[in-house]
Design a protein around this motif. Structure first.
Motif, PDB file in Angstrom:
ATOM      1  N   ARG A  55      -5.017  -4.359   2.577  1.00 41.87           N
ATOM      2  CA  ARG A  55      -4.249  -5.045   1.526  1.00 41.87           C
ATOM      3  C   ARG A  55      -3.642  -4.024   0.557  1.00 41.87           C
ATOM      4  N   ASP A  56      -4.374  -2.919   0.351  1.00 43.42           N
ATOM      5  CA  ASP A  56      -3.899  -1.862  -0.550  1.00 43.42           C
ATOM      6  C   ASP A  56      -2.965  -0.875   0.149  1.00 43.42           C
ATOM      7  N   THR A  86     -10.412  -5.091   5.188  1.00 43.37           N
ATOM      8  CA  THR A  86      -9.379  -6.033   4.751  1.00 43.37           C
ATOM      9  C   THR A  86      -8.798  -5.601   3.403  1.00 43.37           C
ATOM     10  N   ASN A 131     -12.096  -1.936  -3.300  1.00 45.37           N
ATOM     11  CA  ASN A 131     -12.398  -1.944  -1.865  1.00 45.37           C
ATOM     12  C   ASN A 131     -13.846  -1.594  -1.524  1.00 45.37           C
TER      13      ASN A 131
END
Length: 135
Positions: free
Chosen positions: A74-75, A70, A104
């Protein structure tokens, strides 16, 4: 993703033959292999023993980074199934490499084996099975 693979798990794992920096920096240095291939090589929990045996057979200890899929997404990273064994390649949205680091990496665990102990045995122990999860 091909139909032969399940949905992407919440965690994927990066195997390191030496300890990462502590505290975890914003960006760890990429391995030579990852730089050469243009993506980050990772594994699902179920293939960590096999990957360790095939590529880290001489290592007495390994550090495993638990990565949030996730957080990677997101990055802007793309996590793609590659090959039949549960290998996941992590690609950046641009031509560069994804930075693995504090944003992360959920956790890091060191695994040590006795001389001649197979990695499959190390990762078959209860504490390893509890930490390495695919779902």
């Amino acid at each position: 993703m091909t139909s032969s693979h399940p949905p992407m798990p919440p965690y994927i794992y990066k195997i390191l033959p030496s300890a990462p920096e502590s505290p975890m920096p914003a960006a760890l240095a990429a391995s030579d292999l990852d730089r050469a291939d243009g993506f980050i090589h990772t594994s699902t929990a179920s293939v960590i023993p096999t990957t360790s045996r095939l590529f880290f057979s001489a290592a007495p200890a390994l550090w495993i980074l638990k990565l949030s899929t996730t957080a990677l997404a997101r990055d802007g990273a793309r996590c793609l199934w590659e090959g039949p064994q549960g290998c996941v390649h992590v690609y950046a949205a641009d031509a560069g490499l994804v930075s693995l680091g504090a944003a992360n990496v959920v956790d890091v665990m060191r695994f040590v084996r006795r001389e001649e102990e197979p990695w499959e045995e190390v990762f078959g122990k209860e504490d390893a099975r509890a930490w390495l999860v695919d779902a």
